[in-house]
Design a protein around this motif. Structure first.
Motif, PDB file in Angstrom:
ATOM      1  N   THR A  12     -71.658 -53.496  40.270  1.00  0.00           N
ATOM      2  CA  THR A  12     -72.309 -52.044  39.589  1.00  0.00           C
ATOM      3  C   THR A  12     -73.834 -51.623  40.099  1.00  0.00           C
ATOM      4  O   THR A  12     -74.534 -52.446  40.456  1.00  0.00           O
ATOM      5  CB  THR A  12     -72.553 -52.232  37.963  1.00  0.00           C
ATOM      6  N   GLY A  13     -73.845 -50.389  40.255  1.00  0.00           N
ATOM      7  CA  GLY A  13     -74.867 -49.936  41.028  1.00  0.00           C
ATOM      8  C   GLY A  13     -75.056 -50.678  42.444  1.00  0.00           C
ATOM      9  O   GLY A  13     -76.221 -50.948  42.909  1.00  0.00           O
ATOM     10  N   GLY A  14     -74.024 -50.471  43.186  1.00  0.00           N
ATOM     11  CA  GLY A  14     -73.923 -51.233  44.393  1.00  0.00           C
ATOM     12  C   GLY A  14     -74.085 -50.331  45.700  1.00  0.00           C
ATOM     13  O   GLY A  14     -73.914 -50.782  46.644  1.00  0.00           O
ATOM     14  N   SER A  15     -74.828 -48.965  45.591  1.00  0.00           N
ATOM     15  CA  SER A  15     -74.959 -48.350  46.505  1.00  0.00           C
ATOM     16  C   SER A  15     -76.227 -48.378  47.036  1.00  0.00           C
ATOM     17  O   SER A  15     -76.628 -47.575  48.040  1.00  0.00           O
ATOM     18  CB  SER A  15     -74.715 -46.658  46.040  1.00  0.00           C
ATOM     19  N   ARG A  16     -77.125 -48.935  46.640  1.00  0.00           N
ATOM     20  CA  ARG A  16     -78.596 -49.190  46.906  1.00  0.00           C
ATOM     21  C   ARG A  16     -79.515 -50.417  46.531  1.00  0.00           C
ATOM     22  O   ARG A  16     -78.788 -50.979  45.815  1.00  0.00           O
ATOM     23  CB  ARG A  16     -79.376 -47.824  46.694  1.00  0.00           C
ATOM     24  N   GLY A  17     -80.414 -50.554  47.407  1.00  0.00           N
ATOM     25  CA  GLY A  17     -81.254 -51.662  46.913  1.00  0.00           C
ATOM     26  C   GLY A  17     -80.506 -53.153  46.810  1.00  0.00           C
ATOM     27  O   GLY A  17     -79.666 -53.268  47.629  1.00  0.00           O
ATOM     28  N   ILE A  18     -80.693 -53.964  45.731  1.00  0.00           N
ATOM     29  CA  ILE A  18     -80.130 -54.990  45.398  1.00  0.00           C
ATOM     30  C   ILE A  18     -78.688 -54.909  45.611  1.00  0.00           C
ATOM     31  O   ILE A  18     -77.823 -55.919  46.216  1.00  0.00           O
ATOM     32  CB  ILE A  18     -80.912 -55.887  44.325  1.00  0.00           C
ATOM     33  N   GLY A  19     -78.113 -53.887  44.871  1.00  0.00           N
ATOM     34  CA  GLY A  19     -76.883 -53.712  44.778  1.00  0.00           C
ATOM     35  C   GLY A  19     -76.135 -53.877  46.059  1.00  0.00           C
ATOM     36  O   GLY A  19     -75.015 -54.245  46.299  1.00  0.00           O
ATOM     37  N   ALA A  20     -76.675 -52.984  47.140  1.00  0.00           N
ATOM     38  CA  ALA A  20     -76.126 -52.589  48.390  1.00  0.00           C
ATOM     39  C   ALA A  20     -75.968 -54.017  48.939  1.00  0.00           C
ATOM     40  O   ALA A  20     -75.065 -54.230  49.603  1.00  0.00           O
ATOM     41  CB  ALA A  20     -76.870 -51.658  49.007  1.00  0.00           C
ATOM     42  N   ALA A  21     -77.494 -54.607  49.074  1.00  0.00           N
ATOM     43  CA  ALA A  21     -77.222 -55.911  49.717  1.00  0.00           C
ATOM     44  C   ALA A  21     -76.401 -56.955  49.129  1.00  0.00           C
ATOM     45  O   ALA A  21     -75.675 -57.699  50.067  1.00  0.00           O
ATOM     46  CB  ALA A  21     -78.661 -56.414  49.467  1.00  0.00           C
ATOM     47  N   VAL A  81     -56.485 -52.032  42.001  1.00  0.00           N
ATOM     48  CA  VAL A  81     -56.447 -51.866  43.555  1.00  0.00           C
ATOM     49  C   VAL A  81     -56.347 -53.158  44.294  1.00  0.00           C
ATOM     50  O   VAL A  81     -55.620 -53.247  45.236  1.00  0.00           O
ATOM     51  CB  VAL A  81     -57.656 -51.039  43.862  1.00  0.00           C
ATOM     52  N   PHE A  82     -56.918 -54.137  43.868  1.00  0.00           N
ATOM     53  CA  PHE A  82     -57.313 -55.170  44.717  1.00  0.00           C
ATOM     54  C   PHE A  82     -56.294 -56.363  44.131  1.00  0.00           C
ATOM     55  O   PHE A  82     -56.297 -57.479  44.431  1.00  0.00           O
ATOM     56  CB  PHE A  82     -58.800 -55.650  44.697  1.00  0.00           C
ATOM     57  N   GLY A  83     -55.639 -56.113  42.933  1.00  0.00           N
ATOM     58  CA  GLY A  83     -54.769 -57.249  42.391  1.00  0.00           C
ATOM     59  C   GLY A  83     -55.405 -58.228  41.492  1.00  0.00           C
ATOM     60  O   GLY A  83     -55.075 -59.266  41.475  1.00  0.00           O
ATOM     61  N   GLY A  84     -56.716 -57.923  41.032  1.00  0.00           N
ATOM     62  CA  GLY A  84     -57.318 -58.880  40.137  1.00  0.00           C
ATOM     63  C   GLY A  84     -58.810 -58.813  40.185  1.00  0.00           C
ATOM     64  O   GLY A  84     -59.433 -57.696  40.979  1.00  0.00           O
ATOM     65  N   LEU A  85     -59.507 -59.595  39.649  1.00  0.00           N
ATOM     66  CA  LEU A  85     -61.037 -59.651  39.608  1.00  0.00           C
ATOM     67  C   LEU A  85     -61.707 -60.955  39.469  1.00  0.00           C
ATOM     68  O   LEU A  85     -61.270 -61.683  38.402  1.00  0.00           O
ATOM     69  CB  LEU A  85     -61.476 -58.491  38.675  1.00  0.00           C
ATOM     70  N   ASP A  86     -62.595 -61.224  40.410  1.00  0.00           N
ATOM     71  CA  ASP A  86     -62.996 -62.846  40.219  1.00  0.00           C
ATOM     72  C   ASP A  86     -64.468 -62.878  40.081  1.00  0.00           C
ATOM     73  O   ASP A  86     -65.014 -63.753  39.317  1.00  0.00           O
ATOM     74  CB  ASP A  86     -62.609 -63.609  41.456  1.00  0.00           C
ATOM     75  N   ILE A  87     -65.139 -61.681  40.452  1.00  0.00           N
ATOM     76  CA  ILE A  87     -66.689 -61.872  40.487  1.00  0.00           C
ATOM     77  C   ILE A  87     -67.073 -60.393  39.959  1.00  0.00           C
ATOM     78  O   ILE A  87     -66.802 -59.354  40.520  1.00  0.00           O
ATOM     79  CB  ILE A  87     -67.324 -61.967  41.973  1.00  0.00           C
ATOM     80  N   LEU A  88     -67.795 -60.510  38.838  1.00  0.00           N
ATOM     81  CA  LEU A  88     -68.896 -59.327  38.532  1.00  0.00           C
ATOM     82  C   LEU A  88     -70.204 -59.491  38.745  1.00  0.00           C
ATOM     83  O   LEU A  88     -70.443 -60.501  38.129  1.00  0.00           O
ATOM     84  CB  LEU A  88     -68.437 -58.938  37.013  1.00  0.00           C
ATOM     85  N   VAL A  89     -70.841 -58.567  39.375  1.00  0.00           N
ATOM     86  CA  VAL A  89     -72.345 -58.556  39.576  1.00  0.00           C
ATOM     87  C   VAL A  89     -72.905 -57.363  38.524  1.00  0.00           C
ATOM     88  O   VAL A  89     -72.654 -56.366  39.118  1.00  0.00           O
ATOM     89  CB  VAL A  89     -72.588 -58.527  41.035  1.00  0.00           C
ATOM     90  N   ASN A  90     -73.386 -57.725  37.707  1.00  0.00           N
ATOM     91  CA  ASN A  90     -73.839 -56.723  36.657  1.00  0.00           C
ATOM     92  C   ASN A  90     -75.305 -56.129  37.420  1.00  0.00           C
ATOM     93  O   ASN A  90     -76.430 -57.010  37.088  1.00  0.00           O
ATOM     94  CB  ASN A  90     -74.503 -57.005  35.116  1.00  0.00           C
TER      95      ASN A  90
END
Length: 246
Positions: A12-21, A81-90
């Motif tokens: 979540t919030g993966g478009s900039r800063g720590i989230g993008a990295a 889309v990807f057939g599952g979910l293994d990792i969530l990064v809040n």
């Protein structure tokens, strides 16, 4: 590297800063990555395009973390889309900063919605898709342990909620083989808190190493926790703060 090959991650919030990295690092390690954004579609698509150009798989999803329905939909769409979910990064968060007396009810409600309610709802939704080996990693802040200046009461309060959430998730989900860990960054050079911004020199001086961290340094710890290194780590907080809390 391919330690995360075959894994699916949502940041979540993966478009900039720590989230993008974090998005880039997890993709580099082999995971298919969905990243959410609130407003800047162009920036989010740019991150997804960079990941794809480097041989990874990425998907940008519009979802304000204060919007419960949008957040749940992002989790569902990622799994579909990807057939599952293994990792969530809040990772998505807001940084309210100002005099205590100036905090409005609207500011309070949004900070709670994004920094506390959002991670809870995302974890709740994501855990339904996870099997053994699932990872829920939340990005907190060292400010919950050391409030270094006035004006940060609201931010510290909302982020502190992640400590209790992480401990609770560890107990609730441990029997399913799902771990939950809180990463507590120190001063990190992002648009939200630039090293050359107001107070940057002071914050750098409060770390033991005398400098800001980089988003990539936070992402390295997240990647470790998402992989085999995180199998026996749960219900705890890990400081990546250059000694800010020493």
């Amino acid at each position: 590297m391919s330690e995360l090959a075959g894994k699916v991650a949502l940041v979540t919030g993966g478009s900039r800063g720590i989230g993008a990295a974090v998005s880039k690092r997890l993709a580099a390690d082999g995971a298919s990555v969905a990243l959410t954004y609130h407003r800047d579609a162009e920036r989010a698509e740019k991150i997804a395009t960079e990941i794809t150009a480097d041989g990874g798989t990425a998907l940008a999803l519009k979802a304000d973390s204060a919007d419960a329905d949008a957040l749940r939909a992002a989790v569902d769409h990622t799994a579909e889309v990807f057939g599952g979910l293994d990792i969530l990064v809040n990772n998505a968060g807001v940084l309210p900063w100002g005099p205590l007396e100036s905090v409005t009810t609207e500011e309070l409600d949004r900070a709670l919605a994004v920094n506390a309610r959002g991670p809870f709802l995302a974890a709740q939704a994501a855990s339904a898709y996870m099997g053994s080996g699932g990872r829920i990693i939340s990005i907190g802040t060292c400010v919950t342990e050391r409030v270094s200046s006035p004006g940060m009461t609201l931010y510290a309060m909302t982020k502190a909620a992640l400590t209790g959430m992480t401990k609770g998730l560890a107990r609730d989900l441990g029997g399913q083989g799902i771990t939950a860990v809180l990463v507590q960054p120190g001063p990190t050079d992002t648009e939200m808190n630039p090293a050359k911004g107001p107070g940057g020199e002071m914050q750098a001086g409060m770390t033991a190493v005398g400098r800001y961290g980089t988003p990539e340094e936070i992402a390295t710890t997240v990647a470790h926790l998402a992989g085999e290194g995180g199998r026996f780590i749960t219900g705890t907080a890990i400081a990546v703060d250059g000694g800010f809390m020493v």
